[in-house]
Motif scaffolding. Structure first.
Motif, PDB file in Angstrom:
ATOM      1  N   ARG A 193       0.908  -1.024   0.106  1.00 47.07           N
ATOM      2  CA  ARG A 193       0.014   0.179  -0.040  1.00 47.07           C
ATOM      3  C   ARG A 193       0.855   1.156   0.018  1.00 47.07           C
ATOM      4  O   ARG A 193       0.630   2.360  -0.737  1.00 47.07           O
ATOM      5  CB  ARG A 193      -1.003  -0.026   1.255  1.00 47.07           C
ATOM      6  N   SER A 209       2.694   1.575  -3.263  1.00 47.04           N
ATOM      7  CA  SER A 209       1.766   2.030  -4.383  1.00 47.04           C
ATOM      8  C   SER A 209       1.520   3.301  -4.473  1.00 47.04           C
ATOM      9  O   SER A 209       1.235   4.137  -5.426  1.00 47.04           O
ATOM     10  CB  SER A 209       0.325   1.096  -4.374  1.00 47.04           C
ATOM     11  N   ASP A 227      -3.196  -1.605  -6.268  1.00 45.37           N
ATOM     12  CA  ASP A 227      -2.008  -1.369  -5.202  1.00 45.37           C
ATOM     13  C   ASP A 227      -0.984  -2.207  -5.688  1.00 45.37           C
ATOM     14  O   ASP A 227       0.099  -1.990  -5.741  1.00 45.37           O
ATOM     15  CB  ASP A 227      -2.505  -1.604  -3.917  1.00 45.37           C
TER      16      ASP A 227
END
Length: 202
Positions: A23, A26, A104
């Motif tokens: 996460r 990304s 992601d």
């Protein structure tokens, strides 16, 4: 339920750190990603991070390895199940659609590739993991050919590279319009069906 073993507890920690890192990277990219934010998101200290990974590069490679190992095993298990080839193809399409929907993951994978291209010191380690990805794709294709009772018309390594490139290209080119994927996962079915049509009867 019994108490977790030390190894099970460690794997849970590592998996939470992996998810938080995917996460974070990304959103911020590799260079902008913060170990502190990864730890905060996962709910662990920096000490827990360094007890499991040497640095961000080590974490990148671990995520790449663990995801690709799991994904290849899931595809092969599905292919080797009792369902028919006709039933299999829509199931593979669904799995590819899930892959394309994981934004992601796609951004994270892109960041790994770009970082490897920019950093020669990381490139050799990346190439080793990348080879494992291609070998996993080969195993998937070999399983599909066996299920269809066919043999490949070209070396399976070449076909695996084509499939891997197809996955990567569609994922990177993907756009979203009103919640619908512009690049349909049907592309995978077209590739697999054409590949099998060209295959030789075993």
């Amino acid at each position: 339920m019994g108490r977790l073993t030390r190894e099970q507890s460690r794997e849970i920690t590592r998996e939470k750190l992996r998810s938080a890192a995917i996460r974070e990277i990304s959103i911020a990219g590799y260079t902008g990603a913060s170990i502190d934010r990864i730890c905060d998101s996962a709910g662990f200290s920096r000490g827990a991070f360094y007890a499991n990974f040497n640095n961000k590069e080590d974490l990148l490679l671990d995520i790449m390895r663990s995801f690709n190992d799991r994904e290849a095993e899931c595809w092969i298990a599905l292919i080797n199940s009792d369902i028919s080839l006709g039933e299999l193809m829509p199931r593979l399409r669904e799995r590819f659609a899930d892959y394309l929907a994981d934004r992601d993951r796609i951004l994270f994978t892109s960041e790994i590739l770009l970082y490897a291209k920019r950093n020669q010191g990381f490139l050799a380690s990346y190439q080793q993991e990348f080879l494992a990805v291609t070998l996993g794709a080969e195993r998937v294709l070999q399983a599909i050919f066996r299920k269809a009772g066919k043999s490949p018309h070209r070396p399976v390594a070449e076909l695996a590279n084509l499939m891997r490139g197809l996955f990567t290209g569609i994922a990177l080119d993907m756009e979203v319009s009103d919640g619908e994927l512009v690049h349909s996962p049907d592309v995978l079915l077209i590739f697999l069906e054409d590949m099998l049509a060209l295959g030789k009867t075993a």
